[in-house]
Write a protein that holds these residues in place. Structure first.
Motif, PDB file in Angstrom:
ATOM      1  N   SER A   1       5.108  11.984   4.889  1.00 23.94           N
ATOM      2  CA  SER A   1       6.397  11.672   5.522  1.00 23.94           C
ATOM      3  C   SER A   1       6.800  12.769   6.508  1.00 23.94           C
ATOM      4  CB  SER A   1       7.477  11.484   4.457  1.00 23.94           C
ATOM      5  OG  SER A   1       7.646  12.658   3.674  1.00 23.94           O
TER       6      SER A   1
ATOM      7  N   GLU B   1      -1.585   4.408  -3.140  1.00 26.15           N
ATOM      8  CA  GLU B   1      -0.174   4.491  -2.723  1.00 26.15           C
ATOM      9  C   GLU B   1      -0.022   5.345  -1.470  1.00 26.15           C
ATOM     10  OE1 GLU B   1       2.035   5.975  -6.041  1.00 26.15           O
ATOM     11  OE2 GLU B   1       1.363   4.371  -7.385  1.00 26.15           O
TER      12      GLU B   1
ATOM     13  N   LYS C   1      -1.274   3.544   1.613  1.00 26.00           N
ATOM     14  CA  LYS C   1      -0.303   2.516   2.014  1.00 26.00           C
ATOM     15  C   LYS C   1       0.886   3.163   2.719  1.00 26.00           C
ATOM     16  CE  LYS C   1       2.432  -1.376   0.248  1.00 26.00           C
ATOM     17  NZ  LYS C   1       3.661  -0.963   0.965  1.00 26.00           N
ATOM     18  N   LEU C   2       1.342   4.312   2.216  1.00 27.13           N
ATOM     19  CA  LEU C   2       2.467   5.008   2.835  1.00 27.13           C
ATOM     20  C   LEU C   2       2.127   5.427   4.267  1.00 27.13           C
ATOM     21  CD1 LEU C   2       5.276   6.344   2.671  1.00 27.13           C
ATOM     22  CD2 LEU C   2       4.136   8.382   1.729  1.00 27.13           C
TER      23      LEU C   2
ATOM     24  N   LYS D   1       0.036   4.050   6.235  1.00 23.74           N
ATOM     25  CA  LYS D   1      -0.003   2.832   7.054  1.00 23.74           C
ATOM     26  C   LYS D   1       1.409   2.357   7.387  1.00 23.74           C
ATOM     27  CE  LYS D   1      -1.919  -1.851   7.135  1.00 23.74           C
ATOM     28  NZ  LYS D   1      -2.725  -2.872   6.388  1.00 23.74           N
ATOM     29  N   ASP D   2       2.285   2.352   6.377  1.00 22.54           N
ATOM     30  CA  ASP D   2       3.657   1.885   6.581  1.00 22.54           C
ATOM     31  C   ASP D   2       4.408   2.766   7.574  1.00 22.54           C
ATOM     32  OD1 ASP D   2       3.185  -0.114   4.770  1.00 22.54           O
ATOM     33  OD2 ASP D   2       4.215   0.869   3.095  1.00 22.54           O
ATOM     34  N   LEU D   3       4.088   4.074   7.609  1.00 18.38           N
ATOM     35  CA  LEU D   3       4.765   5.007   8.511  1.00 18.38           C
ATOM     36  C   LEU D   3       4.092   5.095   9.874  1.00 18.38           C
ATOM     37  CD1 LEU D   3       5.644   7.925   6.028  1.00 18.38           C
ATOM     38  CD2 LEU D   3       7.167   6.147   6.919  1.00 18.38           C
TER      39      LEU D   3
END
Length: 402
Positions: free
Chosen positions: A229, A265, A268-269, A271-273
């Protein structure tokens, strides 16, 4: 102990699983340093995979014996603590029945080893406490609390039976006192023995490519999502984000359900960001691969909050790389803020701000790197660690003899 002749001792080290984590690194360093000082060192464990271990456990100057690798680590992903106790008890019974007495035993992590090894009264036992296990267990239901209660009571009782207790930081020492209140009231006070790194293992020459590096086991408590993040927030700033990358490397064991789930997880994070194309995951890299990664990154992100100690910041600083870490736990004792790195609140905004400072001034990064290596060499070298451990071992051995 002034004037006392320093004997060569038979030392047994008992550790539950000789993998590639920070606790295992400490045990390997302990074995190497004690053996180099003339002691006969023998490491006993319930698991040792020669394809996933520190190289010194195969090529080092000490012997490794494995007992009980067939025993389960869990029952359907439950009862980990009971299984750990069972495996360590089996190891100890094998040591007691199959080997002659040892002068000193260094027991690591699982305290049930202590009273069992003291069945041979001539043996002195040192217990190394990385952190009270009862604080690592997250009891969410009354049934789990009932299951943990006798284990927690046993942990304090057996820990207090050691001839000497060592902990890995002042943070752990204070936690030990507040957790094991009965021992604290009895005047039982552990001594601090910081883990260390072999500074010579890390080369003097390095580069500062725009790659941020995270090294840790793939466990949720390591808070690796903070690295992703923070990197995503940094990438959304005005810099040319496509030149900057993030590498997440660390211990990964397919036998552990959490490792497998957490890696998915994190992917996926990323990719989502929107940063999946610039985040690379490396599982269970060798020591040589780790050193290569350290030699070429711009800095190391160390994301666990309230970490008991943390060996990775030392490895990073020995590689002349500044560290960005959470302002809590062990890193507060190892990282010098704005000198060898940054101590930040565990938020993506604070981490990203520190990352941007380093990207904007490579000369500043290089100066921090020089200070970092000097700091580790002067305070956290394996030579300093070995000298102090040797004194503790000799002290334990001579207790009751003088």
């Amino acid at each position: 102990m002034e004037g006392t002749r320093c004997p060569r001792l038979k030392v047994a080290i008992i550790h539950p699983d000789l993998g590639i984590g920070g606790a295992e690194r400490l045990i390997v360093d302990a074995a190497i340093e004690l053996a180099s000082r003339g002691h006969s060192v023998h490491v006993f464990t319930a698991h040792h995979d020669k394809n996933r271990c520190f190289e010194e456990t195969v090529t080092g100057n000490f012997q490794v014996s494995v007992y009980g690798s067939f025993l389960p680590r869990h029952f359907f992903y439950h009862f980990h603590a009971v299984c750990a106790y069972m495996r360590c008890i089996f190891v100890v019974l094998c040591v007691l029945l199959m080997w002659s007495s040892f002068d000193v035993v260094l027991a690591d992590q699982v305290s049930i080893v202590v009273p069992l090894m003291k069945l041979k009264r001539s043996t002195k036992v040192i217990f190394y406490c990385h952190f009270p296990d009862l604080l690592l267990a997250h009891c969410k239901t009354w049934l789990h609390r009932m299951y943990r209660k006798p284990i927690d009571l046993l942990e304090e009782k057996t820990t207090g039976m050691a001839d000497l207790i060592l902990v890995n930081s002042r943070f752990t020492k204070s936690t030990f006192a507040s957790t094991f209140r009965g021992l604290h009231l009895r005047g039982v006070e552990p001594a601090v023995l910081y883990p260390a790194v072999n500074v010579k293992q890390f080369g003097q020459h390095c580069s500062y490519k725009p790659n941020f590096l995270s090294i840790n086991r793939f466990e949720r408590k390591k808070n690796l999502q903070l690295a992703i993040s923070s990197f995503a927030l940094l990438s959304s700033s005005g810099l040319n984000s496509y030149e900057v990358t993030l590498t997440i490397a660390g211990g990964f064991d397919t036998r552990l359900k959490e490792n497998v789930e957490y890696l998915d997880e994190l992917k996926k994070l990323a990719k989502d960001l929107g940063v999946a194309d610039r985040v690379k995951f490396i599982t269970s890299c060798s020591t040589a691969e780790r050193n290569t990664l350290l030699s070429s990154c711009i800095c190391v992100l160390y994301t666990p909050k309230d970490e008991h100690f943390g060996i990775v910041p030392l490895e990073a600083m020995a590689s002349k790389k500044p560290v960005i870490a959470c302002n809590s736990g062990g890193p507060v004792e190892t990282v010098r803020h704005e000198s060898t790195g940054f101590l930040c609140e565990p938020t993506s905004s604070e981490f990203a701000k520190a990352m941007l400072k380093l990207l904007s001034d490579t000369e500043f990064v290089a100066r921090m790197g020089e200070d970092a290596r000097r700091h580790v060499a002067e305070t956290f070298s394996t030579e300093i660690f070995g000298d102090l451990l040797n004194l503790y071992v000799l002290d334990a051995y001579h207790r009751g003899i003088e």
